[in-house]
Design a protein around this motif. Structure first.
Motif, mmCIF file in Angstrom:
data_model
loop_
_atom_site.group_PDB
_atom_site.id
_atom_site.type_symbol
_atom_site.label_atom_id
_atom_site.label_comp_id
_atom_site.label_asym_id
_atom_site.label_seq_id
_atom_site.Cartn_x
_atom_site.Cartn_y
_atom_site.Cartn_z
ATOM 1 N N ALA A 4 -25.548 11.314 21.121
ATOM 2 C CA ALA A 4 -25.393 10.174 20.195
ATOM 3 C C ALA A 4 -23.882 9.767 20.612
ATOM 4 C CB ALA A 4 -25.518 10.516 18.922
ATOM 5 N N ARG A 41 -22.739 10.147 9.863
ATOM 6 C CA ARG A 41 -23.955 9.311 9.749
ATOM 7 C C ARG A 41 -24.945 10.108 10.887
ATOM 8 N NH1 ARG A 41 -21.031 3.749 10.989
ATOM 9 N NH2 ARG A 41 -21.531 4.362 13.008
ATOM 10 N N LEU A 42 -24.298 10.908 11.393
ATOM 11 C CA LEU A 42 -25.233 11.592 12.393
ATOM 12 C C LEU A 42 -25.653 12.940 11.988
ATOM 13 C CD1 LEU A 42 -23.293 11.059 16.048
ATOM 14 C CD2 LEU A 42 -25.453 9.835 15.054
ATOM 15 N N ASP A 249 -27.811 6.246 17.680
ATOM 16 C CA ASP A 249 -28.224 7.410 16.995
ATOM 17 C C ASP A 249 -28.846 8.516 18.047
ATOM 18 O OD1 ASP A 249 -28.900 8.847 15.026
ATOM 19 O OD2 ASP A 249 -30.707 7.965 14.249
ATOM 20 N N TRP A 250 -29.090 9.721 17.563
ATOM 21 C CA TRP A 250 -29.516 10.692 18.514
ATOM 22 C C TRP A 250 -30.579 10.495 19.355
ATOM 23 C CZ3 TRP A 250 -26.517 14.698 19.013
ATOM 24 C CH2 TRP A 250 -25.815 15.227 17.831
#
Length: 254
Positions: A4, A41-42, A249-250
């Motif tokens: 990410a 956030r992750l 994102d991931w």
């Protein structure tokens, strides 16, 4: 294996890659508080990181590295040339000087550095692997080389610089000297050059392609994704874009 981006652009860069139980941060150009917030956030805590690898000494990539490493007792890997530019900033930290040509391991993550043309002391980019899958990262590079193309061929995921549109840069309000630097051999890849590079790679295993380090003033998302999708023969929607504010994102590599 997954990765990410915390953010990508001239105001700050950082990428995290995870293989097994190991999490490695690539660069950190954000303040301590901003880095912690972007990790959260992750769903990550800074304490969960196993180390930081550095590409080069420009502030949008390195300004937060020493502070993060000192706060959370993280080891750092970087080239001799990059370390030489930092004065006392890394004093007292666990620092390992790497060769631009020799692979090393951080836990479950295999790390392959490779040299790139950029206006820095000893810049490198990296390919990360868990032994079966490979994530190639290429930003902050003014031109390609046969070695870059060999190194990035066959990756399962690519984070690729699409810094600027050549026409927008030429017609924009940057001073002439800055236009020459950004668009030069040791500057940043434009959309067309990034697409041409991508077209010369073995993309038979490619699962994810991410357009990164887009200029706010001299590029547009639509131009970048159109250039890359045209080469791959996919829809623009299949090209991911890492933004300055939200990163990306991931992404799972299977």
């Amino acid at each position: 294996m997954r990765f990410a981006l915390l953010g990508s652009g001239s105001e700050g860069n950082a990428l995290v890659v995870q293989a097994g139980q190991t999490r490695v941060l690539l660069d950190c150009g954000f303040s301590l508080s901003e880095t912690v917030a972007r990790l959260e956030r992750l769903d990550l805590q800074a304490e969960q990181l196993d180390g930081i690898v550095v590409t080069h000494e420009h502030g949008d990539h390195i300004s937060g590295v020493a502070r993060l490493a000192r706060k959370f007792d993280l080891p750092v890997w970087l080239t001799h040339g990059t370390l030489r530019t930092q004065g006392q900033a890394f004093s007292g930290l666990s620092v390992t000087e790497i060769s631009p040509h020799l692979q090393f391991a951080i836990g479950d993550v295999q790390v392959q550095p490779y040299p790139v043309p950029h206006d820095a002391a000893e810049p490198v980019q990296y390919v990360f692997s868990d032994g079966a899958r490979r994530l190639g990262v290429l930003t902050d590079v003014g031109s390609t080389t046969p070695h870059i193309e060999t190194t990035l061929s066959g990756c399962h995921a690519l984070v690729l610089e699409c810094n600027h549109d050549a026409a927008m840069l030429a017609e924009g309000d940057y001073p002439y000297s800055l236009k020459q630097r950004v668009g030069g051999r040791f500057g940043h890849l434009n959309n067309d050059d990034a697409a041409a590079l991508l077209g010369r790679l073995d993309n038979s295993r490619l699962q994810h392609i991410v357009a990164a380090h887009l200029s706010r003033k001299n590029n547009a998302v639509e131009l970048a994704v159109t250039a890359l999708s045209g080469v791959l023969g996919c829809t623009p929607g299949e090209i991911a874009v890492a933004s300055q504010e939200q990163g990306l994102d991931w992404c799972e590599i299977v």
